[in-house]
Scaffold this motif. Structure first.
Motif, mmCIF file in Angstrom:
data_model
loop_
_atom_site.group_PDB
_atom_site.id
_atom_site.type_symbol
_atom_site.label_atom_id
_atom_site.label_comp_id
_atom_site.label_asym_id
_atom_site.label_seq_id
_atom_site.Cartn_x
_atom_site.Cartn_y
_atom_site.Cartn_z
ATOM 1 N N SER A 298 0.850 -1.191 0.000
ATOM 2 C CA SER A 298 0.000 0.000 0.000
ATOM 3 C C SER A 298 0.884 1.238 0.000
ATOM 4 C CB SER A 298 -0.929 0.007 1.219
ATOM 5 O OG SER A 298 -0.181 -0.044 2.423
ATOM 6 N N GLU A 299 0.308 2.360 -0.419
ATOM 7 C CA GLU A 299 1.036 3.622 -0.478
ATOM 8 C C GLU A 299 0.911 4.357 0.855
ATOM 9 O OE1 GLU A 299 2.940 5.129 -2.821
ATOM 10 O OE2 GLU A 299 2.881 3.182 -3.838
ATOM 11 N N PRO A 300 2.025 4.918 1.382
ATOM 12 C CA PRO A 300 1.946 5.652 2.653
ATOM 13 C C PRO A 300 1.032 6.861 2.535
ATOM 14 C CG PRO A 300 4.239 5.193 2.045
ATOM 15 C CD PRO A 300 3.404 4.869 0.851
ATOM 16 N N SER A 301 0.185 7.057 3.521
ATOM 17 C CA SER A 301 -0.609 8.279 3.598
ATOM 18 C C SER A 301 0.286 9.400 4.127
ATOM 19 C CB SER A 301 -1.816 8.075 4.506
ATOM 20 O OG SER A 301 -1.404 7.779 5.834
ATOM 21 N N TRP A 302 -0.272 10.604 4.243
ATOM 22 C CA TRP A 302 0.550 11.771 4.618
ATOM 23 C C TRP A 302 1.151 11.649 6.016
ATOM 24 C CZ3 TRP A 302 -0.516 14.784 8.861
ATOM 25 C CH2 TRP A 302 -1.767 14.584 9.462
ATOM 26 N N ASP A 303 0.533 10.814 6.882
ATOM 27 C CA ASP A 303 1.061 10.665 8.236
ATOM 28 C C ASP A 303 1.707 9.304 8.445
ATOM 29 O OD1 ASP A 303 -1.225 9.151 8.139
ATOM 30 O OD2 ASP A 303 -1.966 9.740 10.117
ATOM 31 N N GLU A 304 2.185 8.660 7.381
ATOM 32 C CA GLU A 304 2.851 7.366 7.485
ATOM 33 C C GLU A 304 4.219 7.413 6.812
ATOM 34 O OE1 GLU A 304 -0.996 4.312 7.478
ATOM 35 O OE2 GLU A 304 0.077 4.709 5.610
ATOM 36 N N TYR A 305 5.016 6.384 7.074
ATOM 37 C CA TYR A 305 6.326 6.259 6.431
ATOM 38 C C TYR A 305 6.541 4.790 6.078
ATOM 39 C CZ TYR A 305 8.022 4.481 10.935
ATOM 40 O OH TYR A 305 8.209 3.740 12.075
ATOM 41 N N PRO A 306 7.372 4.501 5.092
ATOM 42 C CA PRO A 306 7.567 3.107 4.663
ATOM 43 C C PRO A 306 8.225 2.260 5.741
ATOM 44 C CG PRO A 306 8.366 4.660 3.012
ATOM 45 C CD PRO A 306 8.103 5.460 4.244
ATOM 46 N N ALA A 307 7.738 1.039 5.906
ATOM 47 C CA ALA A 307 8.328 0.112 6.873
ATOM 48 C C ALA A 307 9.788 -0.171 6.560
ATOM 49 C CB ALA A 307 7.524 -1.187 6.895
ATOM 50 N N ALA A 308 10.189 0.055 5.301
ATOM 51 C CA ALA A 308 11.572 -0.212 4.901
ATOM 52 C C ALA A 308 12.561 0.639 5.701
ATOM 53 C CB ALA A 308 11.736 0.055 3.404
ATOM 54 N N ARG A 309 12.147 1.803 6.177
ATOM 55 C CA ARG A 309 13.072 2.654 6.949
ATOM 56 C C ARG A 309 13.362 2.023 8.308
ATOM 57 N NH1 ARG A 309 10.359 8.585 5.646
ATOM 58 N NH2 ARG A 309 10.599 8.476 3.380
ATOM 59 N N TYR A 310 12.337 1.507 8.939
ATOM 60 C CA TYR A 310 12.556 0.823 10.220
ATOM 61 C C TYR A 310 13.382 -0.440 10.001
ATOM 62 C CZ TYR A 310 11.522 -1.513 14.657
ATOM 63 O OH TYR A 310 11.635 -2.150 15.869
ATOM 64 N N GLU A 311 13.082 -1.158 8.953
ATOM 65 C CA GLU A 311 13.816 -2.370 8.631
ATOM 66 C C GLU A 311 15.286 -2.060 8.347
ATOM 67 O OE1 GLU A 311 12.867 -6.442 6.096
ATOM 68 O OE2 GLU A 311 11.877 -4.553 5.551
ATOM 69 N N GLU A 312 15.545 -0.914 7.735
ATOM 70 C CA GLU A 312 16.925 -0.503 7.457
ATOM 71 C C GLU A 312 17.707 -0.305 8.748
ATOM 72 O OE1 GLU A 312 19.432 3.108 5.238
ATOM 73 O OE2 GLU A 312 17.229 3.051 5.131
ATOM 74 N N LEU A 313 17.055 0.264 9.775
ATOM 75 C CA LEU A 313 17.730 0.438 11.059
ATOM 76 C C LEU A 313 18.066 -0.908 11.687
ATOM 77 C CD1 LEU A 313 18.695 2.223 13.422
ATOM 78 C CD2 LEU A 313 16.381 2.016 14.368
ATOM 79 N N LEU A 314 17.123 -1.836 11.657
ATOM 80 C CA LEU A 314 17.384 -3.170 12.213
ATOM 81 C C LEU A 314 18.550 -3.842 11.500
ATOM 82 C CD1 LEU A 314 13.749 -4.546 12.688
ATOM 83 C CD2 LEU A 314 15.151 -3.242 14.302
ATOM 84 N N GLU A 315 18.586 -3.712 10.187
ATOM 85 C CA GLU A 315 19.675 -4.315 9.419
ATOM 86 C C GLU A 315 21.005 -3.623 9.719
ATOM 87 O OE1 GLU A 315 21.322 -7.119 6.821
ATOM 88 O OE2 GLU A 315 19.413 -6.999 7.897
ATOM 89 N N TYR A 316 20.969 -2.313 9.924
ATOM 90 C CA TYR A 316 22.184 -1.565 10.271
ATOM 91 C C TYR A 316 22.746 -2.057 11.598
ATOM 92 C CZ TYR A 316 25.176 2.482 11.241
ATOM 93 O OH TYR A 316 26.241 3.300 11.522
ATOM 94 N N LEU A 317 21.887 -2.237 12.585
ATOM 95 C CA LEU A 317 22.330 -2.754 13.879
ATOM 96 C C LEU A 317 22.882 -4.168 13.742
ATOM 97 C CD1 LEU A 317 19.345 -1.511 16.075
ATOM 98 C CD2 LEU A 317 21.742 -0.872 16.415
ATOM 99 N N ARG A 318 22.164 -5.010 13.029
ATOM 100 C CA ARG A 318 22.520 -6.423 12.925
ATOM 101 C C ARG A 318 23.850 -6.647 12.229
ATOM 102 N NH1 ARG A 318 21.901 -10.825 9.725
ATOM 103 N NH2 ARG A 318 21.167 -9.567 7.974
ATOM 104 N N THR A 319 24.148 -5.827 11.231
ATOM 105 C CA THR A 319 25.375 -6.036 10.452
ATOM 106 C C THR A 319 26.553 -5.218 10.988
ATOM 107 O OG1 THR A 319 24.635 -4.320 8.884
ATOM 108 C CG2 THR A 319 24.105 -6.612 8.362
ATOM 109 N N ARG A 320 26.344 -3.948 11.277
ATOM 110 C CA ARG A 320 27.463 -3.114 11.718
ATOM 111 C C ARG A 320 27.917 -3.458 13.135
ATOM 112 N NH1 ARG A 320 29.701 1.949 10.323
ATOM 113 N NH2 ARG A 320 30.636 3.039 12.085
#
Length: 558
Positions: A298-320
């Protein structure tokens, strides 16, 4: 909206306040505290917000955030002083470098419907988290959902009672709601609590009997109550009879603030703060909201953000930082703290300001107070004179933040010159106290005489809930009479006695430095139950028994 940077948050004035020693006049103090929240802009906001469209409220928050981002650039997103390791800190389990704690505030039905999907996303990256629910909000929490979280190794928490920003409107109302919150805590077997809108009255929360609270932050000027705790570590909130709970401040900017209010398109701020926390061995605690996370499909509404940004943080922690962090639930952090910090060594995080018309470095009484508090983990600031021309206007000394606002000259024999310099310092201290208190909300202001009237420089902190101590180094009327050869019936001496009495009435508690002055002051200016004697003592870190180094039999007297 919720605990973090949600759209319609508000607050009442001040956080939990404390003062050393007992004092009379509690009824008057309580009455004043009831009045202040009623007058606050935040309570007016909650009354008016139902009539203001959501997009207008968000627009106003964005306008305010732009201004505050510039004003608070020195302490946001990183407050350099918040990285100081607390005294006696035991470190994290298994020698891990830092801790990672993930939490989510579920505000409405939309967020509730996304809990399981967010849980699966975290599991895919090897993480667990805590979901905080509103028991009597616009949704009801299915028993099956809570059981699924627990079976998967996640945690559930309580996020207020309703999500209306009125939990702390009055102490009487809070106690009524606290009884119902305790029922949910017991029924759901829950260890922790978080207030809606990140409001915080930490001393009130002892009535909940929780193991931990997570309603504060290290630094966040975009919150309705922007008084940060100034630490990236857990700390202890002591209660009556040796009780207490662990406070877990969030240390990464919330998702709604970052992506909706500030309209950032990347997670660079999250990454930068993560690196800083890891370097200092602190606690990375993040609060996000499933209500504003848009999952693929689904497309983010004006008060939402893509889950990929949160997932990017988890991946950053897990790898770095693979193998370097302790990924813990909030209750696990609280229990680790309790198990490894002895009660007498637990760091509190009171916010204290001392005001003194003296050079801080050379005033042993003030410095002992300040350094003792800083050593136990409190945030301590001092407003003082500058003793030397080369001293900086602001400096940190042994963990104490010192603000020097005026130089002292040693030609004070003329009454008018002496009085003018005292007045200048009084006005400067009042202005700085007001600015600093508006930013960080002191729990306690400790004013040292001379003069007694300097206590009135703390009018704004006192009005907004801070406690106030007046510390008597010298009795001013007698000092004046001796310094300027004035009799006890001299007009100025009589005036100074009246100022003394008014000053002590304004303070919550009075400390004097010897028993003779205690007798004098309690006879004419302050009730005995509001006055404590605290003698000057030697510093045992400097003066302690040492082995004898000479054997000639001679006696040395120092």
């Amino acid at each position: 909206m919720a605990g973090g940077g949600a759209p319609d948050r508000g607050s009442a004035a001040g956080g939990g306040r404390a003062v050393a020693g007992g004092y009379a006049g509690r009824k008057a103090q309580a009455a004043r505290r009831r009045i202040v929240p009623m007058l606050s802009l935040n309570h007016a906001y909650y009354f008016l917000k139902q009539y203001v469209p959501l997009d207008v409220r968000i627009g106003l928050r964005r306008w305010r955030a732009r201004r505050r981002r510039r004003s608070f650039a020195d302490v946001w997103p990183i407050d350099p002083k918040a990285g100081r390791t607390p005294p006696g800190w035991p470190g994290w389990p298994e020698g891990k470098r830092f801790a990672v704690v993930l939490t989510h505030d579920v505000e409405g039905r939309k967020g509730l419907a996304r809990v399981e999907r967010l849980m699966r996303l975290e599991q895919a990256h090897g993480f667990r988290s805590c979901f905080n629910f509103v028991p009597e909000g616009e949704y009801r929490v299915p028993d099956a959902l809570r059981q699924a979280l627990e079976q998967a190794g996640f945690e559930a928490g309580i996020h207020g009672l309703e999500h209306d920003g009125k939990l702390y409107a009055s102490k009487k109302g809070f106690l009524r709601k606290a009884a119902r919150i305790r029922e949910y805590l017991r029924k759901w077997n829950i260890a922790g609590f978080r207030s809606p809108y990140m409001q915080h009255r930490l001393p009130w929360l002892h009535d909940l009997g929780v193991e931990y609270d997570a309603s504060t932050f290290d630094t966040d000027p975009f919150e309705p109550e922007p008084d940060g705790m100034g630490t990236i570590f857990p700390f202890w909130v002591p209660g009556p009879g040796g009780s207490g709970f662990v406070e877990l401040p969030y240390t990464l900017v919330q998702d709604f603030t970052l992506f909706v209010i500030l309209r950032e398109k990347t997670i660079e701020l999250w990454k930068r703060k993560t690196d800083w926390i890891a370097e200092r061995g602190g606690m990375l605690l993040l609060t996000t909201h499933p209500d504003y996370i848009c999952f693929p499909g689904s497309e983010p509404s004006w008060d939402e953000y893509p889950a990929a940004r949160y997932e990017e943080l988890l991946e950053y922690l897990r790898t770095r930082y693979a193998g370097q962090y302790w990924q813990a639930l909030p209750r696990e952090v609280a229990r680790h703290y309790r198990a490894h910090m002895e009660p007498q060594a637990r760091n509190s995080r009171k916010k204290v300001c001392m005001v003194t018309y003296s050079d801080y470095e050379s005033d042993g009484r003030v410095r002992r107070y300040a350094e003792a508090l800083a050593k136990r983990g409190d945030l301590v600031e001092v407003i003082s004179l500058a003793g030397k021309q080369a001293q900086p206007a602001e400096e940190q000394i042994e963990g104490v933040n010192v603000f020097r606002i005026q130089r002292r000259r040693r030609d004070e024999r003329h009454k008018l010159a002496y009085g003018w310099r005292l007045l200048r310092f009084h006005l400067g201290a009042a202005a700085l106290l007001t600015r600093r208190h508006h930013r960080i909300r002191y729990d306690l202001v400790h004013v040292h005489n001379i003069p007694d009237s300097l206590v009135f420089a703390a009018w704004y902190p006192k009005w907004t809930g801070a406690r106030l101590i007046l510390d008597i180094h010298d009795i001013v009327p007698e000092l004046y009479a001796n310094k300027f050869a004035a009799g006890s019936n001299h007009l100025v001496v009589k005036l100074l006695r009246r100022i003394e009495k008014r000053s002590m009435a304004f303070a919550d508690h009075v400390i004097v430095s010897n028993h003779l002055w205690h007798q004098t002051l309690t006879a004419r200016s302050v009730e005995a139950e509001r006055c404590t004697v605290f003698l000057n003592h030697v510093d045992p870190a400097i003066f302690y028994p040492r082995p004898r180094t000479r054997n000639d039999g001679r006696i040395v007297i120092l």
